[in-house]
Enzyme design. Structure first.
Site, PDB file in Angstrom:
ATOM      1  N   CYS A 321       0.205  -6.943   7.642  1.00 29.74           N
ATOM      2  CA  CYS A 321      -0.853  -7.544   6.827  1.00 29.74           C
ATOM      3  C   CYS A 321      -2.164  -6.777   6.852  1.00 29.74           C
ATOM      4  O   CYS A 321      -2.820  -6.626   5.829  1.00 29.74           O
ATOM      5  CB  CYS A 321      -1.074  -9.002   7.219  1.00 29.74           C
ATOM      6  SG  CYS A 321      -1.974  -9.241   8.760  1.00 29.74           S
ATOM      7  N   HIS A 380      -3.838 -13.651  10.142  1.00 31.21           N
ATOM      8  CA  HIS A 380      -3.404 -13.024   8.897  1.00 31.21           C
ATOM      9  C   HIS A 380      -4.621 -12.427   8.214  1.00 31.21           C
ATOM     10  O   HIS A 380      -5.692 -13.028   8.185  1.00 31.21           O
ATOM     11  CB  HIS A 380      -2.722 -14.031   7.977  1.00 31.21           C
ATOM     12  CG  HIS A 380      -2.268 -13.435   6.676  1.00 31.21           C
ATOM     13  ND1 HIS A 380      -1.431 -12.347   6.600  1.00 31.21           N
ATOM     14  CD2 HIS A 380      -2.551 -13.771   5.380  1.00 31.21           C
ATOM     15  CE1 HIS A 380      -1.207 -12.036   5.339  1.00 31.21           C
ATOM     16  NE2 HIS A 380      -1.884 -12.879   4.575  1.00 31.21           N
ATOM     17  N   ASP A 403      -4.542 -11.051  -1.975  1.00 33.75           N
ATOM     18  CA  ASP A 403      -3.695 -10.740  -0.824  1.00 33.75           C
ATOM     19  C   ASP A 403      -2.491  -9.929  -1.294  1.00 33.75           C
ATOM     20  O   ASP A 403      -1.749 -10.364  -2.176  1.00 33.75           O
ATOM     21  CB  ASP A 403      -3.234 -12.042  -0.163  1.00 33.75           C
ATOM     22  CG  ASP A 403      -2.578 -11.808   1.192  1.00 33.75           C
ATOM     23  OD1 ASP A 403      -2.327 -10.641   1.540  1.00 33.75           O
ATOM     24  OD2 ASP A 403      -2.305 -12.803   1.892  1.00 33.75           O
TER      25      ASP A 403
END
Length: 615
Positions: A321, A380, A403
């Site tokens: 991530c 995250h 994202d």
């Protein structure tokens, strides 16, 4: 007279086609192919017959060089051609074969982007310095000196972002004469957060400097109880990075006409930064086996990733991530969209879209892994980019979540956002794009269900404070962290009742061990402090007697902590364009010798990524 009521005779069927079957698309009806590549061009004829008086010849033209770069905040870009920002005037000098006569001479500066340029689509823009001729881009003659004419040109604040070709046309007695194609006259037009009419305008100089101009960042990771950080070289101004970012949009087959809208650009890029369904930039890997690529923890910046993708046309291995977020940050800043990397601690993954993280327990109080689909990560990373949202009600512009980490599909592709941070805070989960998913990541409640043999579910416990415990980003102009949790959620007990889902669920994932001591239960979890799923399981039939929970977290991350930098020494005072030597000293913190060590070094504006292997 023929009987009009008679049944008409059907006409014979046309013969079956013998050539290749035309490609079927879902783009609808169009009179010409849609331009989807910034690198494809169409040569414009150098001569178009049209009789009128005027100067002859091919007038050379040059940009104003450093003055344009300074005014447009593009001095840091390593490029041989002009780079400017839309909604702001830049200067072009044009040299004719004789002095310019305003009353007699007519000329225009033309800008072309993509193949099949059309005036109606904003891909062909003729700019007329004469006041009687209007164009979508403003222009004015700012200076004349002998044969040289200086023209000030202001692209529209919503102009297409990308690489343009520039021509000059003059009206001769025989027709319109156009300069030949010359790559040195190409220019890039970027988003402009300094221009009030631009959709990405950010009226905060400190924030703007950080989120557009800063090449070095800090990304927060680890665990809520033990926050760690790593430096990242975004390198948005490095040579080749801008072309790589434009190629990403070409690879996505994004229509050229959509590339002036930051909403569409950010949404398309959130899909293209991962490779799940479109051969995008990065391949995700959470397995721990990185044999056929680079371990996510080994990357030190975005430059090598983007240039590798641009040259090879193949996805780069591997990412998790924070790598997705870091490279996405480079993409956004490079094009002029203010952006920052954000870390959410205890970040939920709502698999079924019910704004809850459902944990199903079997009759023995254990997690039923066949029925439990939702999860929570110890942290995250995603991005925020700054833009107006004319598609949403007033007040929901500003910071937007995007994202690139592939978690769930959105409109058929692995992407997320842009989702308004204000919409997430106020629970407006119906707003595009993917506000409900991000809301669950940061503000879902903790709910556990017990499942009987008959399949019925009974609510066991709800935890309303665990998810989204802390949201961090880098402080503008500093190397400290900034807590922005309050921008995403109200303090517990103060959130509007009409905007929240009353119940959500949380699951803790990872490796576990558990032992019971009378009326207390202790949990010991080994957590990879860099990136892991944490799983905690305990027998829920003892829920009523549990008085205390203790979490002992042990961190280990060889990739990040095997070497400790203990000093950097630089020879000399350090002067521009002069070589200098830097000595970096590392210390092995372990009691055993390290083998197979890679050292990666890079610096924005100083050196491209380099690495060295030590046995």
């Amino acid at each position: 007279m023929a009987d009009q009521s008679a049944t008409p005779t059907p006409s014979p069927a046309p013969p079956a086609p013998t050539g290749p079957t035309p490609k079927v698309t879902n783009r609808g009806r169009t009179t010409a192919p849609i331009a989807i590549s910034n690198s494809d061009t169409t040569d414009i004829p150098e001569f178009e017959p049209f009789v009128a008086p005027g100067p002859r010849g091919f007038p050379p033209l040059t940009g104003e060089g450093d003055n344009n770069k300074i005014e447009h905040h593009t001095t840091l870009y390593s490029s041989d051609v002009l780079i400017v920002r839309r909604g702001q005037e830049f200067q072009v000098k044009i040299t004719f074969n004789r002095p310019y006569k305003p009353a007699e001479d007519k000329f225009a500066v033309e800008f072309v982007i993509g193949s099949n340029p059309q005036y109606s689509k904003g891909t062909y823009i003729p700019v007329f310095p004469a006041k009687e001729r209007k164009s979508s881009w403003e222009s004015r003659i700012t200076d004349t000196s002998d044969n040289v004419v200086t023209v000030g040109i202001t692209p529209e604040a919503n102009a297409i972002v990308g690489k343009y070709h520039m021509y000059v046309t003059v009206v001769t007695p025989f027709g319109v004469r156009r300069t030949k194609r010359d790559n040195s006259r190409d220019l890039y037009i970027l988003f402009n957060p300094w221009a009030g009419d631009d959709a990405v305008f950010l009226d905060d100089e400190e924030e703007r400097t950080e989120c557009v101009m800063n090449e070095m960042g800090i990304i927060y990771h680890g665990a809520y109880e033990d926050i760690a950080e790593r430096n990242w070289n975004y390198g948005q101004f490095n040579y080749g990075v801008l072309d790589a970012c434009l190629y990403i949009m070409d690879k996505s087959e994004m229509p050229i006409t959509n590339r002036g809208d930051p909403i569409k650009v950010a949404r398309k890029a959130s899909a293209m930064l991962n490779s799940r369904d479109d051969d995008g930039v990065l391949v995700g890997n959470w397995s721990g086996d990185y044999t056929y690529g680079v371990a996510p923890t080994s990357w030190t910046g975005s430059t090598e990733i983007l240039l590798t993708y641009y040259k090879s046309r193949m996805p780069v291995c591997y990412a998790q991530c924070w790598v997705y977020a870091a490279v996405f940050n480079t993409f956004l800043r490079c094009l002029g969209i203010p952006a920052r990397v954000v870390t959410n601690y205890y970040s939920a993954h709502d698999n079924d879209g019910n704004l809850k993280t459902d944990i199903i327990l079997d009759e023995n109080g254990r997690i039923d892994r066949n029925r439990t689909r939702d999860s929570i990560w110890n942290y995250h990373c995603w991005n925020e980019c700054y833009m107006s949202r004319p598609d949403l009600p007033l007040g929901f512009g500003g910071w937007q979540v995007v994202d690139a980490t592939p978690q769930e599909t959105s409109d058929g592709m692995y992407r997320c956002g842009p989702a308004s941070v204000q919409a997430i805070k106020h629970g407006q989960t119906c707003f595009p794009f993917d506000a409900s998913f991000v809301f669950a990541e940061i503000n879902s409640d903790v709910v556990f269900y017990s499942r009987s043999k008959e399949g019925t579910l009974e609510l066991v416990k709800v935890n309303r404070t665990h998810v989204g415990r802390l949201v961090l980003t880098k402080t503008p102009g500093d190397v400290t962290r900034r807590d922005i949790t309050d921008q995403y959620k109200f303090p517990e007990g103060q959130r509007p009742q009409t905007t929240m889902a009353e119940e959500a669920t949380v699951i803790f994932l990872g490796r576990k061990s558990c032992m019971e001591l009378n009326d207390k239960t202790y949990f010991s979890c080994f957590v990879s402090i860099f990136y892991s799923l944490i799983t905690l399981v305990w027998p829920f039939y003892l829920m009523a007697t549990i008085k205390d929970l203790q979490f002992k977290l042990f961190s280990f991350c060889l990739y990040d902590e095997c070497l400790v930098c203990t000093g950097v020494q630089v020879s000399g005072a350090g002067k521009v364009n002069e070589e200098m030597m830097a000595t970096v000293q590392f210390t092995n913190p372990f009691s055993f010798s390290l083998e197979g060590v890679y050292i990666r070094v890079e610096g924005p504006g100083i050196m491209l990524p380099k690495f060295k292997y030590y046995r």
